[in-house]
Design a protein around this motif. Structure first.
Motif, mmCIF file in Angstrom:
data_model
loop_
_atom_site.group_PDB
_atom_site.id
_atom_site.type_symbol
_atom_site.label_atom_id
_atom_site.label_comp_id
_atom_site.label_asym_id
_atom_site.label_seq_id
_atom_site.Cartn_x
_atom_site.Cartn_y
_atom_site.Cartn_z
ATOM 1 N N ALA A 103 -2.705 55.434 -33.470
ATOM 2 C CA ALA A 103 -2.223 55.369 -34.850
ATOM 3 C C ALA A 103 -0.771 54.922 -34.925
ATOM 4 O O ALA A 103 -0.357 54.312 -35.919
ATOM 5 C CB ALA A 103 -2.394 56.730 -35.533
ATOM 6 N N ASP A 104 0.010 55.223 -33.871
ATOM 7 C CA ASP A 104 1.415 54.829 -33.870
ATOM 8 C C ASP A 104 1.690 53.599 -33.015
ATOM 9 O O ASP A 104 2.841 53.315 -32.679
ATOM 10 C CB ASP A 104 2.299 55.994 -33.399
ATOM 11 C CG ASP A 104 1.931 56.467 -31.997
ATOM 12 O OD1 ASP A 104 0.910 55.994 -31.453
ATOM 13 O OD2 ASP A 104 2.667 57.317 -31.447
ATOM 14 N N SER A 105 0.633 52.858 -32.650
ATOM 15 C CA SER A 105 0.833 51.625 -31.879
ATOM 16 C C SER A 105 1.610 50.611 -32.704
ATOM 17 O O SER A 105 1.491 50.561 -33.937
ATOM 18 C CB SER A 105 -0.518 51.030 -31.463
ATOM 19 O OG SER A 105 -1.201 51.857 -30.544
ATOM 20 N N ALA A 106 2.378 49.794 -32.020
ATOM 21 C CA ALA A 106 3.137 48.739 -32.691
ATOM 22 C C ALA A 106 2.241 47.533 -32.911
ATOM 23 O O ALA A 106 1.561 47.085 -31.980
ATOM 24 C CB ALA A 106 4.349 48.347 -31.853
ATOM 25 N N PRO A 107 2.214 46.981 -34.134
ATOM 26 C CA PRO A 107 1.406 45.778 -34.368
ATOM 27 C C PRO A 107 1.768 44.634 -33.423
ATOM 28 O O PRO A 107 0.895 43.863 -33.031
ATOM 29 C CB PRO A 107 1.721 45.423 -35.825
ATOM 30 C CG PRO A 107 2.203 46.689 -36.444
ATOM 31 C CD PRO A 107 2.893 47.448 -35.346
ATOM 32 N N ALA A 108 3.058 44.546 -33.056
ATOM 33 C CA ALA A 108 3.482 43.489 -32.149
ATOM 34 C C ALA A 108 2.886 43.661 -30.760
ATOM 35 O O ALA A 108 2.823 42.709 -29.981
ATOM 36 C CB ALA A 108 5.011 43.454 -32.060
ATOM 37 N N GLU A 109 2.436 44.872 -30.448
ATOM 38 C CA GLU A 109 1.849 45.139 -29.138
ATOM 39 C C GLU A 109 0.335 44.955 -29.151
ATOM 40 O O GLU A 109 -0.222 44.286 -28.284
ATOM 41 C CB GLU A 109 2.196 46.570 -28.702
ATOM 42 C CG GLU A 109 1.588 47.000 -27.369
ATOM 43 C CD GLU A 109 2.199 46.303 -26.171
ATOM 44 O OE1 GLU A 109 1.620 46.396 -25.075
ATOM 45 O OE2 GLU A 109 3.259 45.654 -26.325
#
Length: 315
Positions: A88-94
Motif C-alpha cells: 500500500a505504501d509502495s512508490a509508483p515510481a518503483e
C-alpha cells in the motif's frame, strides 16, 4: 505520409511478432502453466484502452464469487527489477502507477515483473491461497499459459488506422481478436461500440469524487461546487476522461499529459481546483493541494458478459 514512411518497419514488426506467435501456437516455444487458472486482460493496440479498470472490476467480482484472486503485471513505468510485491505504501515510481492502483482498489496481492511466469510463481509462493491469477496486460506474453483471454478495445479509438507498430497502434493484427475468448468494448461518453467478434459492452462512467488530502471525503461528482476546474490526466486516452466529465455536466479546462506521466508539484496549481483520475492521484497524493479531487471510475459490463464469464469459470 508518415504511415507510408514507417510501413517497412511496420511490416518487419508484424513479421517478427507473427513468427513468435506461431512458435508458441505450434509448440516450438513452450508455454508454462503455473498450476492455477490464469485470466489475461490485454489488448492488441498500444496505449490505454481501459485494461486496468477492468482488472479492478474483475478482481473484485471474482472475490464476490468466492475466489481468491491475485494479480501480476509488468509494472510499466516503474523502476523495479525482478519480481516485486506491491504494498500500500509502495512508490509508483518503483512498482508502476497501475499495479499500485489495483492493489489499493482491491486489496488483492499484486506482483510486478517483466517475466509474467516468474511474477506468477512469486505471487503463488507468497500467497499460496490464491486460486486464480489475473494478468494486467500480457496478451502478447505467450510464455504464460492462459485459460481465458479478454481483449479490451476502446470503442472511440477502435483499432486506429489498422497498421502495426510503428506506423499504427497494432501490437498484433486485427485477426488476433478472432482467437481470444471475448472482446470487451469500453464505452465512455458518447462513443458507440464497433462491430467486433465475440464482443461485449462495458460502460465506463465517472463515479464519486474524493479529496486527495482527505480520501474519506467523497461526494457525487455532480454535487461538486461549480468552479474553474482544471481537469488533468496522464492516461493513454485522455479524451475519454474529459468526455466522462462532460457527460456528468462538469465544466472544466482539460490538460493532458503523457501516459504514466510522473507528476511533480510544479505541474499543477497548488491553490487551484483540480480533477484527476485515480491513476493520477496515486502519484499526486504526497503534494496535493486543498482542492485536488480524484474521480472514481464505475465499470459496468453488460449482464450477458457476466453470465458468460461465470459459466466459463465453472468449466
Amino acid at each position: 505520409m508518415l504511415t507510408l514512411l514507417l510501413s517497412p518497419l511496420a511490416l518487419l514488426f508484424a513479421a517478427v511478432s507473427g513468427l513468435r506467435r506461431l512458435a508458441y501456437r505450434r509448440g516450438w516455444l513452450p508455454a508454462v502453466s503455473v498450476g492455477v487458472p490464469v485470466i489475461i486482460v490485454g489488448n492488441v493496440t498500444a496505449g490505454g484502452s481501459g485494461k486496468t479498470p477492468l482488472v479492478i472490476w474483475l478482481v473484485n467480482w471474482l472475490r464476490a464469487q468466492g475466489y481468491r484472486p491475485g494479480v501480476v503485471s509488468r509494472g510499466y513505468g516503474g523502476a523495479a527489477r525482478g519480481c516485486v510485491e506491491v504494498q500500500a505504501d509502495s512508490a509508483p515510481a518503483e512498482v508502476g502507477d497501475e499495479p499500485l492502483l489495483v492493489h489499493l482498489k482491491t486489496a488483492a496481492p499484486v506482483v510486478v515483473g517483466r517475466d509474467r511466469v516468474a511474477a506468477a510463481r512469486t505471487l503463488l509462493a507468497r500467497h499460496p491461497g490464491v486460486d486464480v491469477i489475473v494478468s494486467d496486460d500480457g496478451l502478447q506474453h505467450y510464455r504464460l499459459r492462459r485459460d481465458i483471454e479478454l481483449a479490451v478495445v476502446d470503442a472511440a479509438s477502435g483499432l486506429g488506422n489498422g497498421w502495426p507498430l510503428p506506423a499504427g497502434p497494432l501490437r498484433e493484427p486485427r485477426s488476433r481478436l478472432d482467437s481470444v475468448d471475448a472482446v470487451i468494448q469500453v464505452v465512455r461518453g458518447a462513443a458507440q461500440p464497433q462491430a467486433l467478434p465475440r464482443a461485449w459492452r462495458a460502460d465506463y462512467r465517472a463515479g464519486q469524487a474524493w479529496r486527495l488530502r482527505a480520501p474519506q471525503e467523497k461526494m457525487p461528482l455532480r454535487q461538486l461546487p461549480p468552479r474553474d476546474w482544471l481537469a488533468v490526466t496522464g492516461i493513454g486516452r485522455p479524451q475519454g476522461f474529459f468526455d466522462m466529465l462532460d457527460a456528468q455536466g462538469v465544466r472544466s479546462s482539460p490538460r493532458a499529459f503523457a501516459d504514466h506521466h510522473a507528476f511533480r508539484p510544479q505541474d499543477l496549481p497548488a491553490a487551484g481546483a483540480v480533477l484527476m483520475t485515480e491513476k493520477d492521484a496515486v502519484k499526486c497524493s504526497g503534494f496535493a493541494g486543498d482542492e485536488w479531487w480524484a474521480v472514481e471510475l464505475d465499470v459496468a459490463p453488460e449482464s450477458g458478459f457476466i453470465d458468460w464469464l461465470s459459466a466459463r469459470l465453472k468449466r
